[in-house]
Design a protein around this motif. Structure first.
Motif, PDB file in Angstrom:
ATOM      1  N   VAL A 102       0.823  -1.227   0.000  1.00 61.42           N
ATOM      2  CA  VAL A 102       0.000   0.000   0.000  1.00 61.42           C
ATOM      3  C   VAL A 102       0.851   1.269   0.000  1.00 61.42           C
ATOM      4  N   GLY A 103       2.166   1.107   0.014  1.00 60.06           N
ATOM      5  CA  GLY A 103       3.050   2.256  -0.159  1.00 60.06           C
ATOM      6  C   GLY A 103       3.615   2.856   1.103  1.00 60.06           C
ATOM      7  N   SER A 104       3.485   2.163   2.234  1.00 60.07           N
ATOM      8  CA  SER A 104       4.035   2.734   3.463  1.00 60.07           C
ATOM      9  C   SER A 104       5.555   2.637   3.453  1.00 60.07           C
ATOM     10  N   GLU A 105       6.194   3.564   4.146  1.00 56.57           N
ATOM     11  CA  GLU A 105       7.659   3.621   4.153  1.00 56.57           C
ATOM     12  C   GLU A 105       8.282   2.698   5.188  1.00 56.57           C
ATOM     13  N   GLN A 106       7.563   2.436   6.270  1.00 62.30           N
ATOM     14  CA  GLN A 106       8.152   1.647   7.349  1.00 62.30           C
ATOM     15  C   GLN A 106       7.043   1.008   8.164  1.00 62.30           C
ATOM     16  N   TYR A 107       7.442  -0.014   8.928  1.00 59.67           N
ATOM     17  CA  TYR A 107       6.488  -0.779   9.735  1.00 59.67           C
ATOM     18  C   TYR A 107       7.072  -0.862  11.139  1.00 59.67           C
ATOM     19  N   LEU A 108       6.332  -0.373  12.123  1.00 59.73           N
ATOM     20  CA  LEU A 108       6.808  -0.436  13.505  1.00 59.73           C
ATOM     21  C   LEU A 108       5.879  -1.308  14.331  1.00 59.73           C
ATOM     22  N   ALA A 120      12.241   6.499  13.284  1.00 59.50           N
ATOM     23  CA  ALA A 120      11.461   6.588  12.044  1.00 59.50           C
ATOM     24  C   ALA A 120      11.451   8.016  11.510  1.00 59.50           C
ATOM     25  N   ILE A 121      11.289   8.977  12.420  1.00 57.10           N
ATOM     26  CA  ILE A 121      11.271  10.381  11.989  1.00 57.10           C
ATOM     27  C   ILE A 121      12.628  10.782  11.413  1.00 57.10           C
ATOM     28  N   ARG A 122      13.693  10.388  12.105  1.00 58.47           N
ATOM     29  CA  ARG A 122      15.048  10.738  11.601  1.00 58.47           C
ATOM     30  C   ARG A 122      15.304  10.142  10.225  1.00 58.47           C
ATOM     31  N   THR A 123      14.811   8.907  10.014  1.00 57.36           N
ATOM     32  CA  THR A 123      15.013   8.233   8.733  1.00 57.36           C
ATOM     33  C   THR A 123      14.291   8.944   7.603  1.00 57.36           C
ATOM     34  N   HIS A 124      13.057   9.349   7.841  1.00 58.73           N
ATOM     35  CA  HIS A 124      12.210   9.853   6.763  1.00 58.73           C
ATOM     36  C   HIS A 124      12.109  11.368   6.684  1.00 58.73           C
ATOM     37  N   VAL A 125      12.516  12.052   7.755  1.00 57.73           N
ATOM     38  CA  VAL A 125      12.541  13.523   7.738  1.00 57.73           C
ATOM     39  C   VAL A 125      13.951  13.939   8.140  1.00 57.73           C
ATOM     40  N   PRO A 126      14.891  13.863   7.187  1.00 53.53           N
ATOM     41  CA  PRO A 126      16.313  14.055   7.503  1.00 53.53           C
ATOM     42  C   PRO A 126      16.648  15.401   8.133  1.00 53.53           C
TER      43      PRO A 126
END
Length: 135
Positions: A102-108, A120-126
């Motif tokens: 479905v296009g999600s970037e990560q699974y926690l 997760a935030i650091r990974t996707h919002v550099p």
């Protein structure tokens, strides 16, 4: 409420009040502005208004589940590039695969701790710089 324009807007979509409150508390401590929603329908209206930079969505919710919510977000050209992180209490391969479809970037996997959320935030919002508040 005075909001700094440079604070990172994070959305947390979960039908559990406890999960929303926990995530909100953790994220506010590091300087994020938090938008919460109880389900996908609630979230879609708030995404259009608030334009969060990253979205955490629980998979198991009534009315519209996390997969459907993610699909709707990703099908909207205005939000397609917004990272969506799936949250689940299950750690199954099937769930993770479906999250990717479905296009999600990560699974926690829940329960969520500060490290998981921040990671997760650091990974996707550099460009995010967390505040280290002594509290």
């Amino acid at each position: 409420m005075e909001h700094h324009s440079d604070s990172l807007k994070v959305m947390v979509i979960d039908d559990s009040k406890r999960v929303r409150r926990t995530a909100e508390t953790l994220l506010k401590k590091v300087g994020c502005e938090v938008i919460t929603a109880v389900d996908g329908f609630d979230a879609l209206a708030k995404i259009a208004d608030g334009h969060p930079r990253i979205i955490f969505v629980d998979i198991v919710m009534p009315r519209l589940d996390g997969y459907q919510t993610c699909t709707l977000i990703k099908n909207n050209s205005a939000f397609r590039s917004t990272p969506v992180i799936m949250l689940s209490s299950r750690d199954g391969l099937f769930d993770k695969a479906k999250g990717r479809i479905v296009g999600s970037e990560q699974y926690l996997t829940k329960p969520l701790g500060k490290e998981e959320l921040l990671g997760a935030i650091r990974t996707h919002v550099p460009d995010f710089v967390p505040l280290e508040r002594a509290s």
